[in-house]
Design a protein around this motif. Structure first.
Motif, PDB file in Angstrom:
ATOM      1  N   UNK A   1      37.702  -7.779  -0.130  1.00 30.04           N
ATOM      2  CA  UNK A   1      37.678  -8.185   1.256  1.00 30.04           C
ATOM      3  C   UNK A   1      37.839  -9.805   1.457  1.00 30.04           C
ATOM      4  N   UNK A   2      37.101 -10.501   0.928  1.00 30.91           N
ATOM      5  CA  UNK A   2      37.101 -12.032   1.237  1.00 30.91           C
ATOM      6  C   UNK A   2      38.470 -12.686   0.451  1.00 30.91           C
ATOM      7  N   UNK A   3      38.428 -12.303  -0.824  1.00 31.54           N
ATOM      8  CA  UNK A   3      39.429 -13.045  -1.491  1.00 31.54           C
ATOM      9  C   UNK A   3      40.797 -12.526  -1.376  1.00 31.54           C
ATOM     10  N   UNK A   4      40.943 -11.300  -1.028  1.00 38.02           N
ATOM     11  CA  UNK A   4      42.348 -10.820  -0.963  1.00 38.02           C
ATOM     12  C   UNK A   4      42.845 -10.359   0.625  1.00 38.02           C
ATOM     13  N   UNK A   5      41.993  -9.373   0.935  1.00 36.94           N
ATOM     14  CA  UNK A   5      42.616  -8.682   2.442  1.00 36.94           C
ATOM     15  C   UNK A   5      42.246  -9.685   3.492  1.00 36.94           C
ATOM     16  N   UNK A   6      41.172 -10.409   3.590  1.00 28.48           N
ATOM     17  CA  UNK A   6      40.794 -11.368   4.676  1.00 28.48           C
ATOM     18  C   UNK A   6      41.915 -12.637   4.544  1.00 28.48           C
TER      19      UNK A   6
ATOM     20  N   UNK B   1      25.868  -4.449  -6.707  1.00 29.87           N
ATOM     21  CA  UNK B   1      26.984  -4.672  -7.252  1.00 29.87           C
ATOM     22  C   UNK B   1      28.354  -4.224  -6.679  1.00 29.87           C
ATOM     23  N   UNK B   2      28.485  -3.144  -6.187  1.00 29.40           N
ATOM     24  CA  UNK B   2      29.493  -2.400  -5.480  1.00 29.40           C
ATOM     25  C   UNK B   2      29.840  -3.153  -4.275  1.00 29.40           C
ATOM     26  N   UNK B   3      28.810  -3.299  -3.461  1.00 26.81           N
ATOM     27  CA  UNK B   3      28.889  -3.958  -2.150  1.00 26.81           C
ATOM     28  C   UNK B   3      29.305  -5.390  -2.298  1.00 26.81           C
ATOM     29  N   UNK B   4      28.509  -6.213  -3.411  1.00 25.70           N
ATOM     30  CA  UNK B   4      28.888  -7.565  -3.541  1.00 25.70           C
ATOM     31  C   UNK B   4      30.510  -7.641  -4.013  1.00 25.70           C
ATOM     32  N   UNK B   5      30.774  -7.114  -4.986  1.00 30.23           N
ATOM     33  CA  UNK B   5      32.212  -7.007  -5.373  1.00 30.23           C
ATOM     34  C   UNK B   5      33.381  -6.735  -4.258  1.00 30.23           C
ATOM     35  N   UNK B   6      32.897  -5.551  -3.661  1.00 27.55           N
ATOM     36  CA  UNK B   6      33.770  -5.374  -2.455  1.00 27.55           C
ATOM     37  C   UNK B   6      33.942  -6.529  -1.455  1.00 27.55           C
ATOM     38  N   UNK B   7      32.806  -7.020  -0.962  1.00 31.10           N
ATOM     39  CA  UNK B   7      32.846  -8.121  -0.093  1.00 31.10           C
ATOM     40  C   UNK B   7      33.604  -9.199  -0.599  1.00 31.10           C
ATOM     41  N   UNK B   8      33.258  -9.440  -1.769  1.00 32.22           N
ATOM     42  CA  UNK B   8      33.688 -10.846  -2.523  1.00 32.22           C
ATOM     43  C   UNK B   8      35.226 -11.008  -2.989  1.00 32.22           C
ATOM     44  N   UNK B   9      35.395  -9.823  -3.538  1.00 34.48           N
ATOM     45  CA  UNK B   9      36.764  -9.706  -4.152  1.00 34.48           C
ATOM     46  C   UNK B   9      37.976  -8.949  -3.193  1.00 34.48           C
TER      47      UNK B   9
END
Length: 317
Positions: free
Chosen positions: A104-109, A94-102
């Motif tokens: 990094x992907x939805x904000x930082x990227x 859950x930690x990895x998924x939320x970090x990548x999806x929210x």
């Protein structure tokens, strides 16, 4: 691909009860795997011209959003390491998924694309972004390796440019987890970014309403105008440039006397702040798609904004 999805599904279960599996559950885990894999691919794709030994910049030279991304990575790192120590593999998933999806992907990227694609290749802003991307990617692969073996190994080989005959001890499975000791927690910094993201969330909702009413198309078509009480005005005065970048709009400013007829909407969840959206003033830059009054003022490059004119001239000099 199928093996990694199954491995991720196993990691997501805590096995205190009977394990349930179905096509729908596997589809959900498959989507989560794709999100993580696509995040790795984006990060990798923006490091093709980056040499960490030559091009890295120091923490003090990073932009504020880059520092924020590193702090969020540090929080993830500590949470995942703690979960590994406790064999709580579902918490790792859950930690990895939320970090990548929210994060990094939805904000930082999303925010980073303009700087990565439109700045000078070796410009300090782009190198700052690449420095953070490299560190986060390197750390993520180390954290993922125990549960996403094949994906982590493949990405690690590309990141570190390992040849097929590279010694086995150079693989991701023979390195330690990275450390985040240099990224100290800063409560004041965290509070500021919580406020920035709260305002960004409110702006995003108003922008979505403007898109639905067809008053704007993309967010870059918009000018965002704030009308705020004293508390928020003091904060916004020092945050306009940061918020313009975060909200991905062409213009963002505080209300003026001439804005009396502008229709403001109360910011959802933010007392004392009202937001209006209008078409951004100026012409669309053909290179970065930002709408700017500076487009058309350069005779040599009439369809570029002043920033892109400067970059193109340096590239062609």
């Amino acid at each position: 691909y199928g093996a990694e999805v199954l491995r991720l599904w196993v990691a997501s279960e805590n096995y205190q009860d009977d394990v349930k599996v179905s096509g729908e559950i596997l589809k959900h885990v498959s989507d989560a795997y794709r999100k993580m894999r696509n995040t790795l691919r984006f990060l990798l794709s923006n490091l093709y011209d980056f040499d960490p030994a030559e091009d890295s910049v120091g923490y003090a030279d990073l932009l504020e959003i880059d520092q924020w991304a590193l702090h969020k990575y540090a929080e993830l790192h500590e949470r995942v390491i703690r979960a590994y120590d406790r064999y709580e593999f579902h918490a790792i998933y859950h930690g990895l998924h939320n970090f990548c999806g929210t994060t990094i992907s939805s904000l930082y990227m999303d925010v980073l694309k303009d700087r990565l694609y439109c700045s000078l290749p070796a410009g300090p802003e782009r190198r700052a972004a690449q420095t953070v991307i490299y560190r986060i990617l390197d750390g993520l692969l180390r954290l993922m390796a125990p549960i996403l073996c094949f994906t982590a190994a493949e990405a690690w080989e590309h990141l570190h440019r390992l040849k097929k005959d590279a010694p086995l001890e150079h693989s991701v499975f023979f390195v330690d987890f990275s450390t985040v000791d240099d990224l100290e927690k800063d409560p004041a910094f965290d509070d500021r970014w919580n406020q920035l993201l709260t305002v960004r969330s409110a702006v995003t909702k108003v922008l979505e309403g403007a898109r639905q009413s067809k008053s704007i198309g993309l967010s870059l078509d918009a000018e965002v105008i704030f009308r705020a009480d004293e508390k928020w005005t003091d904060f916004l005065v020092n945050s306009l440039d940061q918020l313009r970048e975060l909200c991905i709009v062409s213009s963002l400013r505080l209300a003026e006397e001439a804005d009396r007829e502008v229709i403001f909407i109360e910011a959802e969840g933010v007392d004392g702040l009202e937001i209006a959206v209008a078409p951004a003033p100026g012409i669309k830059c053909e290179r970065c798609w930002t709408i700017s009054p500076s487009v058309g003022k350069d005779t040599e490059h009439p369809m570029l904004c002043s920033r892109c004119v400067s970059v193109v001239r340096q590239l062609t000099a």
